[in-house]
Design an enzyme around this catalytic site. Structure first.
Site, PDB file in Angstrom:
ATOM      1  N   ARG A  30       0.811  -1.217   0.000  1.00  0.00           N
ATOM      2  CA  ARG A  30       0.000   0.000   0.000  1.00  0.00           C
ATOM      3  C   ARG A  30       0.845   1.268   0.000  1.00  0.00           C
ATOM      4  O   ARG A  30       0.319   2.368   0.110  1.00  0.00           O
ATOM      5  CB  ARG A  30      -0.918   0.015   1.236  1.00  0.00           C
ATOM      6  CG  ARG A  30      -1.895  -1.158   1.264  1.00  0.00           C
ATOM      7  CD  ARG A  30      -2.907  -1.082   0.132  1.00  0.00           C
ATOM      8  NE  ARG A  30      -3.828  -2.218   0.144  1.00  0.00           N
ATOM      9  CZ  ARG A  30      -4.761  -2.416  -0.764  1.00  0.00           C
ATOM     10  NH1 ARG A  30      -4.901  -1.580  -1.765  1.00  0.00           N
ATOM     11  NH2 ARG A  30      -5.554  -3.478  -0.691  1.00  0.00           N
ATOM     12  N   HIS A  80       5.642  -9.431  -6.557  1.00  0.00           N
ATOM     13  CA  HIS A  80       4.492  -8.633  -7.007  1.00  0.00           C
ATOM     14  C   HIS A  80       4.700  -7.187  -6.567  1.00  0.00           C
ATOM     15  O   HIS A  80       4.951  -6.912  -5.393  1.00  0.00           O
ATOM     16  CB  HIS A  80       3.198  -9.181  -6.407  1.00  0.00           C
ATOM     17  CG  HIS A  80       1.954  -8.732  -7.109  1.00  0.00           C
ATOM     18  ND1 HIS A  80       1.626  -7.405  -7.275  1.00  0.00           N
ATOM     19  CD2 HIS A  80       0.939  -9.435  -7.691  1.00  0.00           C
ATOM     20  CE1 HIS A  80       0.477  -7.312  -7.919  1.00  0.00           C
ATOM     21  NE2 HIS A  80       0.039  -8.530  -8.183  1.00  0.00           N
ATOM     22  N   TYR A  83       0.347  -2.204  -5.053  1.00  0.00           N
ATOM     23  CA  TYR A  83      -0.853  -1.769  -5.764  1.00  0.00           C
ATOM     24  C   TYR A  83      -0.806  -0.279  -6.115  1.00  0.00           C
ATOM     25  O   TYR A  83      -1.548   0.178  -6.989  1.00  0.00           O
ATOM     26  CB  TYR A  83      -2.094  -2.048  -4.920  1.00  0.00           C
ATOM     27  CG  TYR A  83      -2.302  -3.508  -4.608  1.00  0.00           C
ATOM     28  CD1 TYR A  83      -2.303  -4.468  -5.620  1.00  0.00           C
ATOM     29  CD2 TYR A  83      -2.492  -3.945  -3.304  1.00  0.00           C
ATOM     30  CE1 TYR A  83      -2.493  -5.807  -5.337  1.00  0.00           C
ATOM     31  CE2 TYR A  83      -2.684  -5.279  -3.000  1.00  0.00           C
ATOM     32  CZ  TYR A  83      -2.682  -6.213  -4.025  1.00  0.00           C
ATOM     33  OH  TYR A  83      -2.866  -7.545  -3.740  1.00  0.00           O
ATOM     34  N   HIS A  96       0.392  -4.851 -11.978  1.00  0.00           N
ATOM     35  CA  HIS A  96      -0.814  -4.406 -12.665  1.00  0.00           C
ATOM     36  C   HIS A  96      -0.367  -3.348 -13.675  1.00  0.00           C
ATOM     37  O   HIS A  96       0.430  -2.461 -13.322  1.00  0.00           O
ATOM     38  CB  HIS A  96      -1.799  -3.804 -11.681  1.00  0.00           C
ATOM     39  CG  HIS A  96      -2.378  -4.807 -10.720  1.00  0.00           C
ATOM     40  ND1 HIS A  96      -3.334  -4.466  -9.789  1.00  0.00           N
ATOM     41  CD2 HIS A  96      -2.146  -6.126 -10.551  1.00  0.00           C
ATOM     42  CE1 HIS A  96      -3.664  -5.549  -9.092  1.00  0.00           C
ATOM     43  NE2 HIS A  96      -2.946  -6.564  -9.537  1.00  0.00           N
ATOM     44  N   GLU A 153      -0.023  -8.088 -15.823  1.00  0.00           N
ATOM     45  CA  GLU A 153      -1.163  -8.917 -15.421  1.00  0.00           C
ATOM     46  C   GLU A 153      -2.428  -8.553 -16.200  1.00  0.00           C
ATOM     47  O   GLU A 153      -2.710  -7.371 -16.431  1.00  0.00           O
ATOM     48  CB  GLU A 153      -1.401  -8.740 -13.922  1.00  0.00           C
ATOM     49  CG  GLU A 153      -2.444  -9.646 -13.335  1.00  0.00           C
ATOM     50  CD  GLU A 153      -2.444  -9.607 -11.804  1.00  0.00           C
ATOM     51  OE1 GLU A 153      -3.450 -10.051 -11.230  1.00  0.00           O
ATOM     52  OE2 GLU A 153      -1.465  -9.135 -11.205  1.00  0.00           O
ATOM     53  N   ASP A 168      -4.820 -14.047 -14.711  1.00  0.00           N
ATOM     54  CA  ASP A 168      -5.490 -14.104 -13.413  1.00  0.00           C
ATOM     55  C   ASP A 168      -6.908 -14.627 -13.639  1.00  0.00           C
ATOM     56  O   ASP A 168      -7.680 -14.012 -14.384  1.00  0.00           O
ATOM     57  CB  ASP A 168      -5.530 -12.726 -12.754  1.00  0.00           C
ATOM     58  CG  ASP A 168      -6.113 -12.750 -11.352  1.00  0.00           C
ATOM     59  OD1 ASP A 168      -7.302 -13.111 -11.212  1.00  0.00           O
ATOM     60  OD2 ASP A 168      -5.399 -12.411 -10.393  1.00  0.00           O
ATOM     61  N   HIS A 183      -9.720 -12.151 -12.637  1.00  0.00           N
ATOM     62  CA  HIS A 183      -9.752 -10.987 -13.522  1.00  0.00           C
ATOM     63  C   HIS A 183     -10.316 -11.359 -14.894  1.00  0.00           C
ATOM     64  O   HIS A 183     -11.092 -10.607 -15.475  1.00  0.00           O
ATOM     65  CB  HIS A 183      -8.345 -10.416 -13.689  1.00  0.00           C
ATOM     66  CG  HIS A 183      -7.747  -9.894 -12.429  1.00  0.00           C
ATOM     67  ND1 HIS A 183      -6.447  -9.438 -12.339  1.00  0.00           N
ATOM     68  CD2 HIS A 183      -8.272  -9.757 -11.187  1.00  0.00           C
ATOM     69  CE1 HIS A 183      -6.199  -9.043 -11.097  1.00  0.00           C
ATOM     70  NE2 HIS A 183      -7.291  -9.237 -10.389  1.00  0.00           N
ATOM     71  N   HIS A 210      -2.344 -16.508 -11.817  1.00  0.00           N
ATOM     72  CA  HIS A 210      -2.886 -16.238 -10.488  1.00  0.00           C
ATOM     73  C   HIS A 210      -4.174 -17.031 -10.347  1.00  0.00           C
ATOM     74  O   HIS A 210      -5.088 -16.884 -11.169  1.00  0.00           O
ATOM     75  CB  HIS A 210      -3.171 -14.748 -10.301  1.00  0.00           C
ATOM     76  CG  HIS A 210      -1.948 -13.934 -10.034  1.00  0.00           C
ATOM     77  ND1 HIS A 210      -1.892 -12.575 -10.267  1.00  0.00           N
ATOM     78  CD2 HIS A 210      -0.743 -14.282  -9.531  1.00  0.00           C
ATOM     79  CE1 HIS A 210      -0.701 -12.115  -9.930  1.00  0.00           C
ATOM     80  NE2 HIS A 210       0.002 -13.138  -9.476  1.00  0.00           N
ATOM     81  N   ASP A 224     -12.768  -6.605  -9.347  1.00  0.00           N
ATOM     82  CA  ASP A 224     -11.691  -7.490  -8.892  1.00  0.00           C
ATOM     83  C   ASP A 224     -11.948  -7.870  -7.439  1.00  0.00           C
ATOM     84  O   ASP A 224     -11.578  -7.143  -6.526  1.00  0.00           O
ATOM     85  CB  ASP A 224     -10.346  -6.770  -9.038  1.00  0.00           C
ATOM     86  CG  ASP A 224      -9.169  -7.601  -8.548  1.00  0.00           C
ATOM     87  OD1 ASP A 224      -9.375  -8.775  -8.189  1.00  0.00           O
ATOM     88  OD2 ASP A 224      -8.042  -7.065  -8.512  1.00  0.00           O
ATOM     89  N   HIS A 244     -11.550 -11.363  -5.139  1.00  0.00           N
ATOM     90  CA  HIS A 244     -11.155 -12.764  -5.077  1.00  0.00           C
ATOM     91  C   HIS A 244     -11.989 -13.529  -4.045  1.00  0.00           C
ATOM     92  O   HIS A 244     -12.442 -12.962  -3.055  1.00  0.00           O
ATOM     93  CB  HIS A 244      -9.677 -12.881  -4.698  1.00  0.00           C
ATOM     94  CG  HIS A 244      -8.751 -12.254  -5.689  1.00  0.00           C
ATOM     95  ND1 HIS A 244      -7.379 -12.277  -5.544  1.00  0.00           N
ATOM     96  CD2 HIS A 244      -8.985 -11.589  -6.851  1.00  0.00           C
ATOM     97  CE1 HIS A 244      -6.815 -11.653  -6.559  1.00  0.00           C
ATOM     98  NE2 HIS A 244      -7.774 -11.219  -7.351  1.00  0.00           N
ATOM     99  N   GLU A 274      -3.879 -16.463  -4.732  1.00  0.00           N
ATOM    100  CA  GLU A 274      -4.026 -15.155  -4.088  1.00  0.00           C
ATOM    101  C   GLU A 274      -5.374 -15.071  -3.371  1.00  0.00           C
ATOM    102  O   GLU A 274      -5.956 -13.998  -3.242  1.00  0.00           O
ATOM    103  CB  GLU A 274      -3.949 -14.031  -5.117  1.00  0.00           C
ATOM    104  CG  GLU A 274      -2.612 -13.853  -5.785  1.00  0.00           C
ATOM    105  CD  GLU A 274      -2.644 -12.692  -6.762  1.00  0.00           C
ATOM    106  OE1 GLU A 274      -1.656 -11.975  -6.833  1.00  0.00           O
ATOM    107  OE2 GLU A 274      -3.682 -12.509  -7.457  1.00  0.00           O
TER     108      GLU A 274
END
Length: 284
Positions: free
Chosen positions: A36, A66, A69, A106, A142, A175, A178, A212, A225, A227, A257
């Site tokens: 973050r 990864h 974000y 991303h 991704e 993904d 996604h 993913h 998005d 999960h 994930e």
């Protein structure tokens, strides 16, 4: 199969290897820095040595970092783009000595400037990051759900590959959640066949390097998005059995994930995927 999950490297890359072994994984993913924000933990030389020794000892391969974000490589905002470029440049060089195979990000959002502008911005950031880079770590873009002004369709990623100066250093991460949110109905063999055809028409399977693995807490084509744990969302377990029927997808590292409170909970889903794989490959 290469099956794994998203793990923490807060206690070291080598410790994450032991966590992967504990959950019966033979690959894993980690955040390159605070997901973050932008804080990055120093990776000491002795940690890299232990990591390389342990991953060889425990057969842990195709490891993936990864990006946070907050990284938006397609943004028109100069301060955000400069931050994203710096993170990409630095993290390629932080994890290349550890021989981490892939870093996934991303692709970002164009924020109203248009897809062409966002794609050009993304390609420019990638070119800057790989300028003078002598490592082997690849960058993976991704596939995204398509929310708002996101870049992340297969066609978008093809356009980026056509623009960058070093396309051999750039690949694609699929993904499952996604793709479903973007409109691919992976619950049926016919829907998976459409995905396969679109991949072959755009980026090509040679560029697809990982999957993913997520169920979806959203409906088909929702562009959201969200999960879900395997078998508890809209996709269901049949989706992953369908994907295992595609050799080009089955050979990829599959990284979970799903929303778990404790990394040990991934062991149940990894065991579930192994059972599904055994069912698909049972010739008796």
């Amino acid at each position: 199969m290469r099956l794994g999950a998203h793990l923490s490297i807060a206690k070291g890359l080598d410790h994450a290897v032991k966590m992967a072994v504990e959950i019966q994984a033979n690959t894993f993913q980690f955040f390159t820095r605070n997901p973050r924000g932008g804080a990055a933990r120093a990776i000491a030389d002795d940690e890299i040595v232990r990591f390389r020794e342990d991953r060889a000892k425990y057969d842990q391969w195709e490891i993936v970092g990864h990006f946070p974000y907050t990284v938006n490589l397609a943004t028109p905002k100069e301060d955000l783009w400069d931050f994203a470029c710096r993170v990409l440049y630095e993290d390629l060089r932080r994890f290349s000595p550890a021989e981490v195979e892939y870093l996934v990000t991303h692709p970002g959002a164009h924020l109203g400037k248009g897809e062409a502008a966002g794609i050009k911005r993304l390609a420019s950031a990638i070119d800057q990051a790989f300028e003078g880079f002598g490592g082997k770590t690849m960058l993976l873009l991704e596939t995204m759900a398509g929310r708002g002004t996101e870049i992340g369709t297969l066609a978008h990623l093809r356009a980026v590959l056509d623009l960058v100066k070093h396309p051999e250093m750039v690949g694609v991460c699929l993904d499952s959640c996604h793709l479903f949110a973007a409109g691919y109905d992976l619950r049926t063999p016919q829907g998976v066949a459409i995905l396969v055809e679109d991949i072959e028409k755009t980026v090509g399977f040679a560029k697809v390097k990982m999957l993913h693995v997520n169920d979806a807490a959203v409906t088909l084509g929702s562009k959201k998005d969200r999960h879900a744990n395997l078998g508890e969302g809209e996709l269901g377990l049949e989706t992953f059995a369908n994907l295992m029927q595609v050799p080009e997808i089955a050979r990829l590292p599959w990284v979970l994930e799903t929303p778990q409170d404790d990394y040990r909970d991934y062991a149940k889903e990894i065991a579930l995927l192994r059972e599904l794989w055994a069912q698909q490959t049972n010739t008796d």
